[in-house]
Design an enzyme around this catalytic site. Structure first.
Site, PDB file in Angstrom:
ATOM      1  N   LYS A  13     -17.720  25.190 -10.109  1.00  0.00           N
ATOM      2  CA  LYS A  13     -17.524  26.157 -11.202  1.00  0.00           C
ATOM      3  C   LYS A  13     -16.842  25.487 -12.391  1.00  0.00           C
ATOM      4  O   LYS A  13     -17.301  25.616 -13.523  1.00  0.00           O
ATOM      5  CB  LYS A  13     -16.661  27.349 -10.723  1.00  0.00           C
ATOM      6  CG  LYS A  13     -17.248  28.123  -9.569  1.00  0.00           C
ATOM      7  CD  LYS A  13     -16.361  29.300  -9.163  1.00  0.00           C
ATOM      8  CE  LYS A  13     -14.972  28.904  -8.701  1.00  0.00           C
ATOM      9  NZ  LYS A  13     -14.940  28.101  -7.470  1.00  0.00           N
ATOM     10  N   ARG A  88     -12.008  37.639  -8.213  1.00  0.00           N
ATOM     11  CA  ARG A  88     -12.108  37.088  -6.864  1.00  0.00           C
ATOM     12  C   ARG A  88     -11.997  38.160  -5.790  1.00  0.00           C
ATOM     13  O   ARG A  88     -12.065  37.837  -4.604  1.00  0.00           O
ATOM     14  CB  ARG A  88     -10.973  36.093  -6.649  1.00  0.00           C
ATOM     15  CG  ARG A  88     -11.356  34.630  -6.773  1.00  0.00           C
ATOM     16  CD  ARG A  88     -10.070  33.861  -6.603  1.00  0.00           C
ATOM     17  NE  ARG A  88     -10.229  32.527  -6.149  1.00  0.00           N
ATOM     18  CZ  ARG A  88     -10.273  31.463  -6.947  1.00  0.00           C
ATOM     19  NH1 ARG A  88     -10.271  31.610  -8.243  1.00  0.00           N
ATOM     20  NH2 ARG A  88     -10.333  30.261  -6.426  1.00  0.00           N
ATOM     21  N   ARG A 122     -11.615  15.708  -4.388  1.00  0.00           N
ATOM     22  CA  ARG A 122     -11.436  16.109  -5.785  1.00  0.00           C
ATOM     23  C   ARG A 122     -10.190  15.483  -6.387  1.00  0.00           C
ATOM     24  O   ARG A 122      -9.136  15.437  -5.773  1.00  0.00           O
ATOM     25  CB  ARG A 122     -11.332  17.636  -5.882  1.00  0.00           C
ATOM     26  CG  ARG A 122     -10.897  18.120  -7.262  1.00  0.00           C
ATOM     27  CD  ARG A 122     -11.267  19.546  -7.544  1.00  0.00           C
ATOM     28  NE  ARG A 122     -10.698  20.503  -6.610  1.00  0.00           N
ATOM     29  CZ  ARG A 122     -11.042  21.793  -6.570  1.00  0.00           C
ATOM     30  NH1 ARG A 122     -11.958  22.269  -7.393  1.00  0.00           N
ATOM     31  NH2 ARG A 122     -10.482  22.597  -5.704  1.00  0.00           N
ATOM     32  N   ARG A 153      -4.782  17.922  -6.166  1.00  0.00           N
ATOM     33  CA  ARG A 153      -4.092  19.210  -6.144  1.00  0.00           C
ATOM     34  C   ARG A 153      -3.435  19.453  -4.800  1.00  0.00           C
ATOM     35  O   ARG A 153      -3.990  19.110  -3.757  1.00  0.00           O
ATOM     36  CB  ARG A 153      -5.101  20.330  -6.433  1.00  0.00           C
ATOM     37  CG  ARG A 153      -5.315  20.561  -7.909  1.00  0.00           C
ATOM     38  CD  ARG A 153      -6.489  21.420  -8.200  1.00  0.00           C
ATOM     39  NE  ARG A 153      -6.595  22.608  -7.360  1.00  0.00           N
ATOM     40  CZ  ARG A 153      -7.559  23.511  -7.467  1.00  0.00           C
ATOM     41  NH1 ARG A 153      -8.497  23.356  -8.372  1.00  0.00           N
ATOM     42  NH2 ARG A 153      -7.595  24.555  -6.681  1.00  0.00           N
ATOM     43  N   ARG A 164      -8.769  28.566   2.319  1.00  0.00           N
ATOM     44  CA  ARG A 164      -9.371  29.050   1.068  1.00  0.00           C
ATOM     45  C   ARG A 164     -10.826  29.454   1.279  1.00  0.00           C
ATOM     46  O   ARG A 164     -11.295  30.417   0.677  1.00  0.00           O
ATOM     47  CB  ARG A 164      -9.245  27.974  -0.014  1.00  0.00           C
ATOM     48  CG  ARG A 164      -7.816  27.900  -0.561  1.00  0.00           C
ATOM     49  CD  ARG A 164      -7.531  26.595  -1.240  1.00  0.00           C
ATOM     50  NE  ARG A 164      -8.334  26.399  -2.426  1.00  0.00           N
ATOM     51  CZ  ARG A 164      -8.640  25.201  -2.922  1.00  0.00           C
ATOM     52  NH1 ARG A 164      -8.234  24.112  -2.316  1.00  0.00           N
ATOM     53  NH2 ARG A 164      -9.348  25.111  -4.017  1.00  0.00           N
TER      54      ARG A 164
HETATM   55  P1  ADP Z   1     -11.025  26.522  -6.992  1.00  0.00           P
HETATM   56  O1  ADP Z   1     -11.463  25.934  -8.303  1.00  0.00           O
HETATM   57  O2  ADP Z   1     -10.868  25.487  -5.945  1.00  0.00           O
HETATM   58  O3  ADP Z   1     -11.873  27.671  -6.550  1.00  0.00           O
HETATM   59  P2  ADP Z   1      -8.902  27.704  -8.525  1.00  0.00           P
HETATM   60  O4  ADP Z   1      -8.407  26.594  -9.355  1.00  0.00           O
HETATM   61  O5  ADP Z   1      -9.856  28.662  -9.149  1.00  0.00           O
HETATM   62  O6  ADP Z   1      -9.556  27.082  -7.205  1.00  0.00           O
HETATM   63  O7  ADP Z   1      -7.697  28.543  -7.923  1.00  0.00           O
HETATM   64  C1  ADP Z   1      -6.606  27.924  -7.299  1.00  0.00           C
HETATM   65  C2  ADP Z   1      -5.701  28.975  -6.698  1.00  0.00           C
HETATM   66  O8  ADP Z   1      -5.187  29.833  -7.732  1.00  0.00           O
HETATM   67  C3  ADP Z   1      -6.373  29.929  -5.714  1.00  0.00           C
HETATM   68  O9  ADP Z   1      -6.432  29.410  -4.399  1.00  0.00           O
HETATM   69  C4  ADP Z   1      -5.455  31.167  -5.809  1.00  0.00           C
HETATM   70  O10 ADP Z   1      -4.246  30.957  -5.089  1.00  0.00           O
HETATM   71  C5  ADP Z   1      -5.114  31.171  -7.294  1.00  0.00           C
HETATM   72  N1  ADP Z   1      -6.078  32.004  -8.065  1.00  0.00           N
HETATM   73  C6  ADP Z   1      -6.918  31.571  -9.049  1.00  0.00           C
HETATM   74  N2  ADP Z   1      -7.650  32.589  -9.534  1.00  0.00           N
HETATM   75  C7  ADP Z   1      -7.282  33.697  -8.837  1.00  0.00           C
HETATM   76  C8  ADP Z   1      -7.694  35.060  -8.844  1.00  0.00           C
HETATM   77  N3  ADP Z   1      -8.650  35.510  -9.669  1.00  0.00           N
HETATM   78  N4  ADP Z   1      -7.087  35.914  -7.962  1.00  0.00           N
HETATM   79  C9  ADP Z   1      -6.128  35.493  -7.128  1.00  0.00           C
HETATM   80  N5  ADP Z   1      -5.707  34.226  -7.062  1.00  0.00           N
HETATM   81  C10 ADP Z   1      -6.267  33.321  -7.904  1.00  0.00           C
HETATM   82  P1  ADP Z   2     -14.652  24.542  -8.391  1.00  0.00           P
HETATM   83  O1  ADP Z   2     -14.128  24.730  -9.787  1.00  0.00           O
HETATM   84  O2  ADP Z   2     -15.786  25.481  -8.074  1.00  0.00           O
HETATM   85  O3  ADP Z   2     -13.569  24.614  -7.359  1.00  0.00           O
HETATM   86  P2  ADP Z   2     -15.086  21.756  -9.163  1.00  0.00           P
HETATM   87  O4  ADP Z   2     -15.911  21.843 -10.403  1.00  0.00           O
HETATM   88  O5  ADP Z   2     -13.659  21.405  -9.303  1.00  0.00           O
HETATM   89  O6  ADP Z   2     -15.297  23.087  -8.277  1.00  0.00           O
HETATM   90  O7  ADP Z   2     -15.801  20.680  -8.198  1.00  0.00           O
HETATM   91  C1  ADP Z   2     -15.231  20.373  -6.914  1.00  0.00           C
HETATM   92  C2  ADP Z   2     -15.470  18.902  -6.579  1.00  0.00           C
HETATM   93  O8  ADP Z   2     -16.864  18.666  -6.386  1.00  0.00           O
HETATM   94  C3  ADP Z   2     -15.018  17.940  -7.670  1.00  0.00           C
HETATM   95  O9  ADP Z   2     -14.534  16.768  -7.045  1.00  0.00           O
HETATM   96  C4  ADP Z   2     -16.308  17.661  -8.439  1.00  0.00           C
HETATM   97  O10 ADP Z   2     -16.281  16.391  -9.063  1.00  0.00           O
HETATM   98  C5  ADP Z   2     -17.345  17.706  -7.320  1.00  0.00           C
HETATM   99  N1  ADP Z   2     -18.680  18.180  -7.757  1.00  0.00           N
HETATM  100  C6  ADP Z   2     -18.973  19.106  -8.703  1.00  0.00           C
HETATM  101  N2  ADP Z   2     -20.308  19.291  -8.824  1.00  0.00           N
HETATM  102  C7  ADP Z   2     -20.881  18.469  -7.906  1.00  0.00           C
HETATM  103  C8  ADP Z   2     -22.248  18.175  -7.531  1.00  0.00           C
HETATM  104  N3  ADP Z   2     -23.283  18.789  -8.118  1.00  0.00           N
HETATM  105  N4  ADP Z   2     -22.452  17.265  -6.554  1.00  0.00           N
HETATM  106  C9  ADP Z   2     -21.414  16.635  -5.968  1.00  0.00           C
HETATM  107  N5  ADP Z   2     -20.123  16.852  -6.271  1.00  0.00           N
HETATM  108  C10 ADP Z   2     -19.842  17.745  -7.230  1.00  0.00           C
END
Ligand code: ADP
Ligand code: ADP
Ligand code: ZN
Length: 207
Positions: A13, A88, A122, A153, A164
């Site tokens: 995302k 979420r 990541r 992270r 998660r």
């Molecule tokens: P990822 O990109 O791996 O999906 P995020 O960076 O979006 O993770 O979120 C990291 C953490 O921040 C989540 O595990 C949660 O604890 C918190 N968080 C982010 N967005 C929300 C939301 N919309 N509602 C509740 N918690 C959130």
């Molecule tokens: P999210 O915001 O949904 O948690 P991220 O954009 O941070 O996801 O991506 C999670 C991990 O996967 C990062 O290390 C990123 O570089 C990697 N990644 C993202 N897109 C791809 C893809 N198409 N193929 C392989 N790895 C990817």
């Protein structure tokens, strides 16, 4: 155009939202980035959010809803925005419906096995929010965009990752049918080449 990016942790995302936002010249609103900033600055919200984030749990709905509501009231969003990481839960989506009009929802679909690999490798930029995977850094330790030293992270540890994913399947996955019922959902295969996924998303946005 007001867009939601939906998908499990690690689906890409953040990676894709950043690219689409650049292409469309609209802001990316990442609730994860906002919460990490609040945590780092030690604001009351950040302190409250910390225990949930570190455990891989969701921050309570009322906390995050207030933050997003405030953000969406700002006046840099006339041309649209991408919500990355919000909503979420169903209550978050219902609250959002009271203060925003969403035009389209992109669901990035990636199986759990791939997600674990992605999240464990990541690396994130604490400055600009860019994300990378160790496999593509070739030993480099700084952000390509801003030069800051990359970090892993705290919640990207294996133990937290599984939690998660569980939380995603129970709390967030129901939003797929929520938006499907409204006719807003576009499912995009999130596996494969990043440029190809970007093109798929652009196509879905033009549909
Ligand atoms: P990822 O990109 O791996 O999906 P995020 O960076 O979006 O993770 O979120 C990291 C953490 O921040 C989540 O595990 C949660 O604890 C918190 N968080 C982010 N967005 C929300 C939301 N919309 N509602 C509740 N918690 C959130
Ligand atoms: P999210 O915001 O949904 O948690 P991220 O954009 O941070 O996801 O991506 C999670 C991990 O996967 C990062 O290390 C990123 O570089 C990697 N990644 C993202 N897109 C791809 C893809 N198409 N193929 C392989 N790895 C990817
Ligand atoms: Zn950076």
């Amino acid at each position: 155009m007001n867009i939601i990016f939906l998908g499990p942790p690690g689906a890409g995302k953040g990676t894709q939202a950043q690219r689409i936002c650049e292409a469309l010249n609209i802001p990316q609103i990442s609730t994860g980035d906002m919460l990490r900033r609040a945590k780092k600055e030690g604001t009351p919200t950040g302190l409250r959010a910390k225990e949930y984030m570190d455990a891989g749990k969701l921050v309570p709905d009322e906390v995050i809803i207030d933050i997003v509501k405030e953000r969406l009231a700002m006046d840099d969003l006339k041309g649209g925005y991408i919500l990355d990481g919000f909503p979420r839960t169903v209550p978050q989506a219902e609250a959002l419906d009271t203060f925003a009009v969403i035009d389209t929802v992109i669901e990035l679909d990636v199986p759990d096995e791939a997600l674990v690999r992605r999240i464990s490798g990541r690396r994130a930029c604490p400055q600009c929010g860019a994300t990378y995977h160790v496999s593509m850094l070739g030993g480099r330790e700084t952000c390509e965009k801003c030069g800051e030293t990359l970090i892993q992270r705290a919640d990207d540890q294996p133990k937290t990752v599984l939690n998660r994913l569980r939380v995603y399947h129970s709390e967030t996955a129901p939003l797929v049918s929520y938006y499907e019922a409204k006719g807003l959902l576009h499912r995009v295969n999130g596996e494969g080449d990043m440029d190809a996924i970007f093109a798929e998303i652009m196509k879905a946005l033009q549909a």
